[in-house]
Design a protein around this motif. Sequence first.
Motif, short mmCIF file in Angstrom:
data_model
loop_
_atom_site.label_atom_id
_atom_site.label_comp_id
_atom_site.label_asym_id
_atom_site.label_seq_id
_atom_site.Cartn_x
_atom_site.Cartn_y
_atom_site.Cartn_z
N ALA A 101 -20.27 -46.41 17.11
CA ALA A 101 -21.81 -46.67 16.76
C ALA A 101 -22.30 -47.82 17.60
O ALA A 101 -21.72 -48.67 17.81
N THR A 130 -30.40 -46.61 16.51
CA THR A 130 -28.87 -46.47 16.37
C THR A 130 -28.22 -45.05 16.98
O THR A 130 -29.11 -44.31 17.14
N ASN A 131 -27.08 -45.00 17.38
CA ASN A 131 -26.33 -43.88 17.68
C ASN A 131 -25.19 -43.91 17.19
O ASN A 131 -24.42 -45.03 17.23
N TYR A 132 -24.64 -42.75 16.67
CA TYR A 132 -23.26 -42.66 15.77
C TYR A 132 -22.53 -41.58 16.46
O TYR A 132 -22.92 -40.64 16.80
N ASP A 152 -20.49 -38.33 16.03
CA ASP A 152 -20.39 -37.22 15.10
C ASP A 152 -19.64 -37.61 13.90
O ASP A 152 -19.64 -37.08 12.63
N SER A 153 -18.28 -38.02 14.44
CA SER A 153 -17.29 -38.20 13.27
C SER A 153 -17.57 -39.19 12.13
O SER A 153 -16.81 -39.30 11.25
N VAL A 154 -18.58 -39.98 12.31
CA VAL A 154 -18.75 -41.24 11.44
C VAL A 154 -20.15 -41.06 10.89
O VAL A 154 -20.42 -41.87 10.03
N LYS A 155 -21.04 -39.99 11.34
CA LYS A 155 -22.48 -40.07 10.93
C LYS A 155 -22.25 -39.86 9.07
O LYS A 155 -21.49 -39.14 8.69
N GLY A 156 -23.30 -40.58 8.65
CA GLY A 156 -23.06 -40.36 7.25
C GLY A 156 -22.12 -41.26 6.59
O GLY A 156 -22.41 -41.41 5.22
N ARG A 157 -21.41 -41.69 7.13
CA ARG A 157 -20.23 -42.55 6.34
C ARG A 157 -20.42 -44.00 6.85
O ARG A 157 -19.96 -45.03 6.05
N THR A 165 -22.44 -47.38 8.82
CA THR A 165 -23.64 -47.98 9.18
C THR A 165 -23.65 -49.20 10.20
O THR A 165 -23.05 -50.11 9.75
#
Length: 121
Positions: free
Chosen positions: A49, A57-59, A61-66, A68
């Motif tokens: 991230a 911000t940019n995340y 894909d494997s951590v998006k939604g988990r 911050t």
Amino acid sequence: QVQLVESGGGLVQAGGSLGLSCVASGSIFSIASMGWYRQAPGKQREMVAVIDSGGMTNYADSVKGRFTISRDNAEKTVYLQMNSLKPEDTANYYCNAAISQRSTYSYVDYWGLGTQVTVSS
């Protein structure tokens, strides 16, 4: 001299949470982007991230939604809150920051030494 110091790693069970912090110190004029990267054994370092000075911000894909990412510009600190952790999140997590030491200097990438995050199944 600029230093990035991470803290907050450790061992957690799958589904649990951990928070990481990284403080930048030294001769700093300005910090552009700050971010977290990770490297698991036998794998390449990957972006987790990043956050710019305006809060964009940019995340991965494997951590998006988990996960911050957030930052405190006054304290020169970046945070990573990790929820719903999975065994595949196990890695050494590195802090990165693009830092200018004077108004006429270009930005240079700095790295912390890393903090280990281990997620047990």
